[in-house]
Design a protein around this motif. Structure first.
Motif, PDB file in Angstrom:
ATOM      1  N   ASN A 126      -2.103 -25.291 -13.800  1.00 51.81           N
ATOM      2  CA  ASN A 126      -3.034 -25.808 -14.807  1.00 51.81           C
ATOM      3  C   ASN A 126      -4.100 -24.766 -15.152  1.00 51.81           C
ATOM      4  O   ASN A 126      -5.264 -24.874 -14.807  1.00 51.81           O
ATOM      5  N   SER A 127      -3.656 -23.749 -15.874  1.00 52.53           N
ATOM      6  CA  SER A 127      -4.555 -22.682 -16.333  1.00 52.53           C
ATOM      7  C   SER A 127      -4.544 -22.630 -17.857  1.00 52.53           C
ATOM      8  O   SER A 127      -3.471 -22.681 -18.473  1.00 52.53           O
ATOM      9  N   PRO A 128      -5.722 -22.473 -18.488  1.00 53.68           N
ATOM     10  CA  PRO A 128      -5.766 -22.320 -19.938  1.00 53.68           C
ATOM     11  C   PRO A 128      -5.530 -20.879 -20.395  1.00 53.68           C
ATOM     12  O   PRO A 128      -5.634 -20.590 -21.585  1.00 53.68           O
ATOM     13  N   LEU A 129      -5.217 -19.984 -19.465  1.00 50.93           N
ATOM     14  CA  LEU A 129      -5.163 -18.555 -19.786  1.00 50.93           C
ATOM     15  C   LEU A 129      -3.744 -18.022 -19.991  1.00 50.93           C
ATOM     16  O   LEU A 129      -3.564 -16.806 -20.121  1.00 50.93           O
ATOM     17  N   MET A 130      -2.749 -18.889 -20.042  1.00 53.27           N
ATOM     18  CA  MET A 130      -1.368 -18.426 -20.241  1.00 53.27           C
ATOM     19  C   MET A 130      -1.265 -17.638 -21.553  1.00 53.27           C
ATOM     20  O   MET A 130      -1.666 -18.112 -22.612  1.00 53.27           O
ATOM     21  N   GLY A 131      -0.746 -16.419 -21.453  1.00 55.75           N
ATOM     22  CA  GLY A 131      -0.578 -15.588 -22.633  1.00 55.75           C
ATOM     23  C   GLY A 131      -1.827 -14.866 -23.093  1.00 55.75           C
ATOM     24  O   GLY A 131      -1.805 -14.189 -24.128  1.00 55.75           O
ATOM     25  N   VAL A 132      -2.911 -14.974 -22.329  1.00 51.53           N
ATOM     26  CA  VAL A 132      -4.175 -14.333 -22.701  1.00 51.53           C
ATOM     27  C   VAL A 132      -4.210 -12.914 -22.135  1.00 51.53           C
ATOM     28  O   VAL A 132      -3.903 -12.695 -20.959  1.00 51.53           O
ATOM     29  N   GLN A 133      -4.608 -11.957 -22.978  1.00 52.06           N
ATOM     30  CA  GLN A 133      -4.744 -10.579 -22.508  1.00 52.06           C
ATOM     31  C   GLN A 133      -6.092 -10.405 -21.817  1.00 52.06           C
ATOM     32  O   GLN A 133      -7.130 -10.835 -22.330  1.00 52.06           O
ATOM     33  N   LEU A 134      -6.063  -9.773 -20.662  1.00 47.13           N
ATOM     34  CA  LEU A 134      -7.251  -9.591 -19.837  1.00 47.13           C
ATOM     35  C   LEU A 134      -7.425  -8.116 -19.501  1.00 47.13           C
ATOM     36  O   LEU A 134      -6.463  -7.345 -19.508  1.00 47.13           O
ATOM     37  N   LYS A 135      -8.648  -7.771 -19.169  1.00 48.81           N
ATOM     38  CA  LYS A 135      -8.962  -6.388 -18.794  1.00 48.81           C
ATOM     39  C   LYS A 135      -9.515  -6.389 -17.373  1.00 48.81           C
ATOM     40  O   LYS A 135     -10.539  -7.007 -17.093  1.00 48.81           O
ATOM     41  N   GLY A 136      -8.821  -5.690 -16.485  1.00 51.65           N
ATOM     42  CA  GLY A 136      -9.223  -5.657 -15.084  1.00 51.65           C
ATOM     43  C   GLY A 136      -8.157  -6.264 -14.213  1.00 51.65           C
ATOM     44  O   GLY A 136      -7.793  -7.434 -14.381  1.00 51.65           O
ATOM     45  N   LYS A 137      -7.633  -5.475 -13.306  1.00 53.54           N
ATOM     46  CA  LYS A 137      -6.498  -5.908 -12.487  1.00 53.54           C
ATOM     47  C   LYS A 137      -6.811  -5.735 -11.010  1.00 53.54           C
ATOM     48  O   LYS A 137      -7.334  -4.689 -10.598  1.00 53.54           O
ATOM     49  N   VAL A 138      -6.522  -6.742 -10.209  1.00 58.82           N
ATOM     50  CA  VAL A 138      -6.586  -6.611  -8.752  1.00 58.82           C
ATOM     51  C   VAL A 138      -5.309  -5.945  -8.285  1.00 58.82           C
ATOM     52  O   VAL A 138      -4.209  -6.427  -8.551  1.00 58.82           O
ATOM     53  N   ILE A 139      -5.456  -4.822  -7.596  1.00 56.48           N
ATOM     54  CA  ILE A 139      -4.297  -4.083  -7.088  1.00 56.48           C
ATOM     55  C   ILE A 139      -3.835  -4.664  -5.758  1.00 56.48           C
ATOM     56  O   ILE A 139      -2.641  -4.823  -5.516  1.00 56.48           O
ATOM     57  N   GLY A 140      -4.789  -4.984  -4.889  1.00 57.35           N
ATOM     58  CA  GLY A 140      -4.412  -5.558  -3.603  1.00 57.35           C
ATOM     59  C   GLY A 140      -5.616  -5.791  -2.717  1.00 57.35           C
ATOM     60  O   GLY A 140      -6.761  -5.496  -3.089  1.00 57.35           O
ATOM     61  N   VAL A 141      -5.356  -6.345  -1.542  1.00 55.31           N
ATOM     62  CA  VAL A 141      -6.400  -6.606  -0.551  1.00 55.31           C
ATOM     63  C   VAL A 141      -5.900  -6.202   0.831  1.00 55.31           C
ATOM     64  O   VAL A 141      -4.700  -6.193   1.104  1.00 55.31           O
ATOM     65  N   VAL A 142      -6.864  -5.873   1.701  1.00 56.78           N
ATOM     66  CA  VAL A 142      -6.580  -5.569   3.103  1.00 56.78           C
ATOM     67  C   VAL A 142      -7.560  -6.370   3.955  1.00 56.78           C
ATOM     68  O   VAL A 142      -8.771  -6.375   3.676  1.00 56.78           O
ATOM     69  N   ASN A 143      -7.065  -7.040   4.996  1.00 58.68           N
ATOM     70  CA  ASN A 143      -7.941  -7.806   5.880  1.00 58.68           C
ATOM     71  C   ASN A 143      -7.163  -8.202   7.129  1.00 58.68           C
ATOM     72  O   ASN A 143      -5.968  -8.497   7.061  1.00 58.68           O
ATOM     73  N   ASN A 144      -7.853  -8.178   8.264  1.00 59.77           N
ATOM     74  CA  ASN A 144      -7.268  -8.641   9.537  1.00 59.77           C
ATOM     75  C   ASN A 144      -5.935  -7.966   9.857  1.00 59.77           C
ATOM     76  O   ASN A 144      -5.013  -8.591  10.400  1.00 59.77           O
ATOM     77  N   GLY A 145      -5.820  -6.673   9.524  1.00 59.90           N
ATOM     78  CA  GLY A 145      -4.632  -5.923   9.872  1.00 59.90           C
ATOM     79  C   GLY A 145      -3.434  -6.194   8.967  1.00 59.90           C
ATOM     80  O   GLY A 145      -2.325  -5.737   9.259  1.00 59.90           O
ATOM     81  N   SER A 146      -3.650  -6.929   7.867  1.00 60.58           N
ATOM     82  CA  SER A 146      -2.572  -7.214   6.907  1.00 60.58           C
ATOM     83  C   SER A 146      -3.005  -6.749   5.530  1.00 60.58           C
ATOM     84  O   SER A 146      -4.193  -6.524   5.268  1.00 60.58           O
ATOM     85  N   ALA A 147      -2.035  -6.631   4.629  1.00 62.26           N
ATOM     86  CA  ALA A 147      -2.328  -6.219   3.260  1.00 62.26           C
ATOM     87  C   ALA A 147      -1.426  -6.955   2.294  1.00 62.26           C
ATOM     88  O   ALA A 147      -0.332  -7.409   2.644  1.00 62.26           O
ATOM     89  N   PHE A 148      -1.917  -7.068   1.062  1.00 55.80           N
ATOM     90  CA  PHE A 148      -1.121  -7.602  -0.032  1.00 55.80           C
ATOM     91  C   PHE A 148      -1.309  -6.703  -1.235  1.00 55.80           C
ATOM     92  O   PHE A 148      -2.446  -6.335  -1.556  1.00 55.80           O
ATOM     93  N   ILE A 149      -0.213  -6.325  -1.873  1.00 55.00           N
ATOM     94  CA  ILE A 149      -0.284  -5.494  -3.083  1.00 55.00           C
ATOM     95  C   ILE A 149       0.364  -6.278  -4.215  1.00 55.00           C
ATOM     96  O   ILE A 149       1.506  -6.737  -4.083  1.00 55.00           O
ATOM     97  N   ASN A 150      -0.363  -6.447  -5.327  1.00 51.47           N
ATOM     98  CA  ASN A 150       0.200  -7.139  -6.468  1.00 51.47           C
ATOM     99  C   ASN A 150       1.392  -6.368  -7.013  1.00 51.47           C
ATOM    100  O   ASN A 150       1.315  -5.150  -7.196  1.00 51.47           O
ATOM    101  N   PRO A 151       2.491  -7.027  -7.311  1.00 49.91           N
ATOM    102  CA  PRO A 151       3.710  -6.340  -7.743  1.00 49.91           C
ATOM    103  C   PRO A 151       3.722  -5.967  -9.222  1.00 49.91           C
ATOM    104  O   PRO A 151       4.642  -5.308  -9.668  1.00 49.91           O
ATOM    105  N   TYR A 152       2.734  -6.400  -9.981  1.00 50.84           N
ATOM    106  CA  TYR A 152       2.772  -6.130 -11.427  1.00 50.84           C
ATOM    107  C   TYR A 152       1.781  -5.042 -11.801  1.00 50.84           C
ATOM    108  O   TYR A 152       0.916  -4.680 -11.037  1.00 50.84           O
TER     109      TYR A 152
END
Length: 423
Positions: free
Chosen positions: A397-423
């Motif tokens: 339930n997001s109103p932002l489908m198809g909306v162009q945005l500026k600024g991307k989260v690449i990833g996070v690191v915490n507690n010895g784990s990491a996540f990298i966005n695939p896009y």
């Protein structure tokens, strides 16, 4: 695991590396080396030209769904959504089933996230079942790990109840959160009361429904000499009231939801129920007041106001749809897009990382050698279009489908784990 973040500009006013382009080598949960062109063998490398790195972001007041509403969101999916949005820490609203109104429920949330990528911090209920009638054992919940006390999206209407809560938390320097909305004034309102609601024939929620409760809460916090956080302000007069309270030295802080900074009530002319949120999207004048409040420091935090809902609750005729939208995955991109020229990247990081940690007495995080590796990596200039593949939440339930945005989260690191966005 070991991680290497390459060629990222540090955004952290407390770091000796602030503004410098560096490599960061992370072993386990510690930053062990910071320098240029580090030669290290890493299990994972995080790199993008123009990337920036800051202390991990914090979102206070996320609806987690678990327990009781796992079909909307569970602890795993909300953690995934938070990581995708750059948040390494979220504070969970108590509005679940059962409500987080005792030490057992607090311990459940604490235990789940221990050692995981995203820290989930419990907010304990002020009243039993968040029903506004009987006060809870807040000291027990504080000892169990609750970081604050609130009835979440159920504003505490009873004056005596909110005063007792403010007095109760003084024993441990705690903080009360209230999202101000006088429901007797907002009765059956569907959107902001104004020209647009009149033209659409919709019942409106006046600014007054927020303003009166903000004024009441400030008076009671002053009387109790206690700490109060006003969540998700949307009205220009409410911002003014907080500004005056801070000038008097009162222990007041406040936040704003990202969607309320980006869209006004004209967004509802097509009756898109995904724009039906609380607080409602208000006028352009209110948005300008919110932006000024952010700029001058009146507003301390920016949050997602993440409310996941199933299709059956949103794909209805507008008056019958529930209030709420997801926002964890899009908060940074949305505010980075709409606050360009209002807040710098360091000011955004203060609202997303430094201020919530300071206000809610969380562990301070800074980018330096030997410090805990709790980091968000992002790119402020990357253009992208939000779509279904970017959603990690169980709900869409997001109103932002198809909306162009500026600024991307690449990833996070915490507690010895990491996540990298695939896009």
């Amino acid at each position: 695991m070991n991680f290497l973040i390459r060629k990222a500009t540090v955004i952290d006013s407390n770091s000796p590396y602030h503004g410098k382009v560096v490599d960061l080598f992370i072993e386990g949960d510690k930053i062990t080396s910071i320098g240029t062109d580090l030669k290290r063998n890493a299990d994972q490398v995080i790199q993008m030209e123009g990337a920036q790195v800051s202390p991990g972001w914090v979102d206070i007041g996320v609806q987690v769904g678990d327990p009781g509403y796992e079909h909307r969101e569970d602890l795993r999916s909300v953690s995934a959504a938070a990581a995708a949005g750059g948040f390494t820490t979220i504070a969970a609203q108590p509005n679940t089933l059962p409500a987080v109104d005792g030490k057992t429920e607090v311990a459940y949330l604490k235990q789940f996230s221990r050692g995981k990528l995203v820290d989930i911090l419990p907010i304990g209920a002020i009243t039993s079942k968040c029903q506004g009638k009987d006060i809870t054992e807040m000291i027990d919940m504080h000892h169990a790990g609750a970081i604050a006390f609130s009835d979440g999206n159920h504003a505490v209407a009873d004056n005596g109840m909110i005063l007792r809560a403010l007095e109760y938390v003084k024993a441990f320097n705690g903080i009360v959160i209230n999202q101000p909305l006088d429901r007797t004034l907002a009765f059956e309102g569907q959107m902001h009361e104004g020209v647009v609601s009149t033209s659409l024939g919709m019942k409106g929620i006046p600014n007054l429904a927020e303003d009166l409760m903000v004024q009441r809460d400030i008076y009671l916090a002053q009387y109790a000499d206690s700490r109060l956080h006003l969540a998700n302000l949307s009205s220009q007069f409410a911002v003014d009231l907080v500004r005056q309270a801070k000038a008097k030295g009162l222990k007041i802080s406040c936040s704003v939801a990202a969607l309320n900074l980006a869209y006004d009530d004209r967004s509802l002319v097509e009756f898109d129920s995904n724009f039906k949120v609380l607080p409602p999207l208000r006028s352009g004048e209110d948005i300008e007041a919110l932006k000024q409040g952010l700029k001058d420091g009146t507003i301390d935090l920016i949050g997602s106001n993440h409310i996941p809902l199933e299709e059956e609750a949103k794909k209805l005729e507008f008056p019958y749809a529930d209030f709420g939208a997801i926002g964890l995955e899009t908060t940074y991109a949305l505010i980075n897009t709409h606050l360009e020229g209002v807040l710098s990247q360091i000011e955004l990081v203060e609202k997303l990382a430094a201020n919530p940690r300071r206000i809610f007495n969380l562990e301070e995080i800074t980018v330096r050698e030997g410090a805990k590796a709790n980091l968000t990596v992002f790119h402020p200039h990357h253009q992208w279009t939000f779509g279904p593949t970017h959603i990690r939440s169980k709900s869409s339930n997001s109103p932002l489908m198809g909306v162009q945005l500026k600024g991307k989260v690449i990833g996070v690191v915490n507690n010895g784990s990491a996540f990298i966005n695939p896009y």
